[in-house]
Design a protein around this motif. Sequence first.
Motif, mmCIF file in Angstrom:
data_model
loop_
_atom_site.group_PDB
_atom_site.id
_atom_site.type_symbol
_atom_site.label_atom_id
_atom_site.label_comp_id
_atom_site.label_asym_id
_atom_site.label_seq_id
_atom_site.Cartn_x
_atom_site.Cartn_y
_atom_site.Cartn_z
ATOM 1 N N MET A 337 34.773 32.753 39.707
ATOM 2 C CA MET A 337 36.105 32.698 38.918
ATOM 3 C C MET A 337 36.812 31.191 39.179
ATOM 4 N N PRO A 338 36.707 30.663 40.311
ATOM 5 C CA PRO A 338 37.369 29.292 40.594
ATOM 6 C C PRO A 338 36.653 28.312 39.810
ATOM 7 N N LYS A 339 35.277 28.549 39.846
ATOM 8 C CA LYS A 339 34.645 27.768 39.087
ATOM 9 C C LYS A 339 34.862 27.502 37.704
ATOM 10 N N ALA A 340 35.055 28.911 37.038
ATOM 11 C CA ALA A 340 35.101 28.779 35.719
ATOM 12 C C ALA A 340 36.496 28.363 35.503
ATOM 13 N N ALA A 341 37.478 28.472 36.350
ATOM 14 C CA ALA A 341 38.954 27.826 36.218
ATOM 15 C C ALA A 341 38.722 26.267 36.117
ATOM 16 N N VAL A 342 37.935 25.977 37.382
ATOM 17 C CA VAL A 342 38.066 24.350 37.271
ATOM 18 C C VAL A 342 37.289 23.846 35.999
ATOM 19 N N ALA A 343 36.521 24.340 35.410
ATOM 20 C CA ALA A 343 35.673 24.002 34.307
ATOM 21 C C ALA A 343 36.718 23.783 33.125
ATOM 22 N N THR A 344 37.656 24.754 33.250
ATOM 23 C CA THR A 344 38.648 24.442 31.906
ATOM 24 C C THR A 344 39.652 23.007 32.037
ATOM 25 N N LYS A 345 39.443 22.328 33.010
ATOM 26 C CA LYS A 345 40.003 21.166 33.205
ATOM 27 C C LYS A 345 41.541 21.245 33.248
ATOM 28 N N LEU A 346 42.062 22.444 33.669
ATOM 29 C CA LEU A 346 43.458 22.710 33.434
ATOM 30 C C LEU A 346 44.160 23.006 34.802
ATOM 31 N N VAL A 347 43.068 22.977 35.816
ATOM 32 C CA VAL A 347 43.527 23.570 37.470
ATOM 33 C C VAL A 347 44.263 22.023 37.971
ATOM 34 N N ASP A 348 45.150 22.072 38.551
ATOM 35 C CA ASP A 348 45.957 20.921 39.212
ATOM 36 C C ASP A 348 45.553 20.688 40.683
ATOM 37 N N GLU A 349 45.243 21.703 41.308
ATOM 38 C CA GLU A 349 44.810 21.731 42.643
ATOM 39 C C GLU A 349 43.414 22.481 43.168
ATOM 40 N N VAL A 350 42.638 21.994 43.743
ATOM 41 C CA VAL A 350 41.590 22.714 44.408
ATOM 42 C C VAL A 350 41.754 22.640 45.942
ATOM 43 N N GLN A 351 41.762 24.049 46.429
ATOM 44 C CA GLN A 351 42.285 23.938 47.991
ATOM 45 C C GLN A 351 41.294 25.147 48.661
ATOM 46 N N ASN A 352 41.006 24.614 49.862
ATOM 47 C CA ASN A 352 40.401 25.626 50.657
ATOM 48 C C ASN A 352 41.480 26.894 50.913
ATOM 49 N N VAL A 353 40.992 28.030 50.847
ATOM 50 C CA VAL A 353 41.826 29.218 51.153
ATOM 51 C C VAL A 353 42.912 29.104 52.017
ATOM 52 N N GLU A 354 42.601 28.588 53.418
ATOM 53 C CA GLU A 354 43.823 28.499 54.311
ATOM 54 C C GLU A 354 44.893 27.601 53.955
ATOM 55 N N LYS A 355 44.767 26.590 52.829
ATOM 56 C CA LYS A 355 45.568 25.662 52.507
ATOM 57 C C LYS A 355 46.570 25.948 51.140
ATOM 58 N N ILE A 356 45.920 27.222 50.711
ATOM 59 C CA ILE A 356 46.552 27.791 49.204
ATOM 60 C C ILE A 356 47.941 28.103 49.375
ATOM 61 N N ALA A 357 48.644 28.767 50.509
ATOM 62 C CA ALA A 357 49.870 28.993 50.703
ATOM 63 C C ALA A 357 50.680 27.885 50.679
ATOM 64 N N GLU A 358 50.412 26.860 51.413
ATOM 65 C CA GLU A 358 51.036 25.678 51.713
ATOM 66 C C GLU A 358 50.913 24.955 50.223
ATOM 67 N N ALA A 359 50.141 25.059 49.679
ATOM 68 C CA ALA A 359 50.070 24.555 48.175
ATOM 69 C C ALA A 359 51.191 24.901 47.143
ATOM 70 N N ILE A 360 51.209 26.484 47.424
ATOM 71 C CA ILE A 360 52.223 27.170 46.509
ATOM 72 C C ILE A 360 53.539 26.861 46.735
ATOM 73 N N LEU A 361 53.796 26.672 48.204
ATOM 74 C CA LEU A 361 55.123 26.409 48.642
ATOM 75 C C LEU A 361 55.578 25.177 48.225
ATOM 76 N N ARG A 362 54.728 23.999 48.019
ATOM 77 C CA ARG A 362 54.988 22.716 47.578
ATOM 78 C C ARG A 362 55.794 22.811 46.289
ATOM 79 N N TYR A 363 55.293 23.781 45.489
ATOM 80 C CA TYR A 363 55.611 23.876 43.958
ATOM 81 C C TYR A 363 56.929 24.728 43.700
ATOM 82 N N ILE A 364 57.232 25.337 44.816
ATOM 83 C CA ILE A 364 58.474 26.319 44.855
ATOM 84 C C ILE A 364 59.539 25.495 45.430
#
Length: 364
Positions: A337-364
């Motif tokens: 699923m992440p690979k297919a999402a990245v293939a759309t070229k619409l993904v803004d960030e690719v992150q290791n799972v332990e960094k995803i919450a931090e990435a979310i909070l940066r945009y909040i």
Amino acid sequence: MQKIKVLIVDDSAFMRKLIQDFLSEHPSIEVIGTARNGEDALKKIKVLSPDVVTMDVEMPVLNGLDALQKIMNDHPVPVLMLSSTTKQGAENTMQAMSLGAIDFIAKPSGAISLDLYKVKEELIQKVISASKANLTQLSRDSRGDYAKRTTTPSEDCSKIERKGPISGTRKKTISKKLICIGTSTGGPRALQQVVTRLPKNIDVPVFVVQHMPAGFTKSLADRLNSLSECIVKEAVDGEIAERGTIYIAPGGFHLTVKQMGTSLIIQLDDVTPPRGGHRPSVDVMFESISHINEYSKIAVIMTGMGSDGSQGLIELKKTGVVTAIAESQETSIVYGMPKAAVATKLVDEVQNVEKIAEAILRYI
């Protein structure tokens, strides 16, 4: 073509034979052995080195949960649990997922399912999926890193510094925000990584689709709720989404979100057919959220087979202010699923799972 080597672990001779017959019908699967309990399984894993293990939970001598813990500590291998749909069975399944099981099959009825043929195709596909699992990540999780990493929530939202613009094409700031997350194989552990890192003062609603059958999502929500600062619950049809609450789509129901006045209303649907074999479907949820105006959205796609979520991401990006985050190949148990999402070229960030919450909070 090299076949997928499978070890079947079940205390019922009938179930061992039934599962063996089902799997042996597929040309790319070879059943290399069976075991009658967890202790027997540990010995045979060392000797036979299977690619995938199917494991019953309730067994004498050494049960499936204790055996799983030993397997993941001593000889990590993708393990697929066979679980009953009782409340206790669902809770045991969630515990198994936290201990390192990659996925599970819900038995149609009871400990000895005479109608196991109903899930025959699902069993075959999940064995094939499990054989492609990221064994490095499974090994890392089994060493205890996973449990250690899920004990500390992220900082207060107000203290997170956002790094860089959300998107160069965005001209305005929208104050109201929401988060939507889609995941599948390996998802319960990935969700635990993310949800337990979100602080209790997160001022947005969070909507989650985890591919999981009816009867199990309530246990998933309860487990995440017990580990998290945020409220985590199984979604209820017609409820108003509250900020700071994480809503898990119930198994067997599509979850959609509709704007009514200033409120977001959750709608559940078990009539609309599965999308791509899934109900709930990430695409269905994302597409419904794409129709919501006056909100900016953070869309997250994590580990799982297939491409669910990618079409929904396309629709989200067409209609609003959307930040898309995908889990990295490095930490995805299954990078589908992440690979297919990245293939759309619409993904803004690719992150290791332990960094995803931090990435979310940066945009909040």
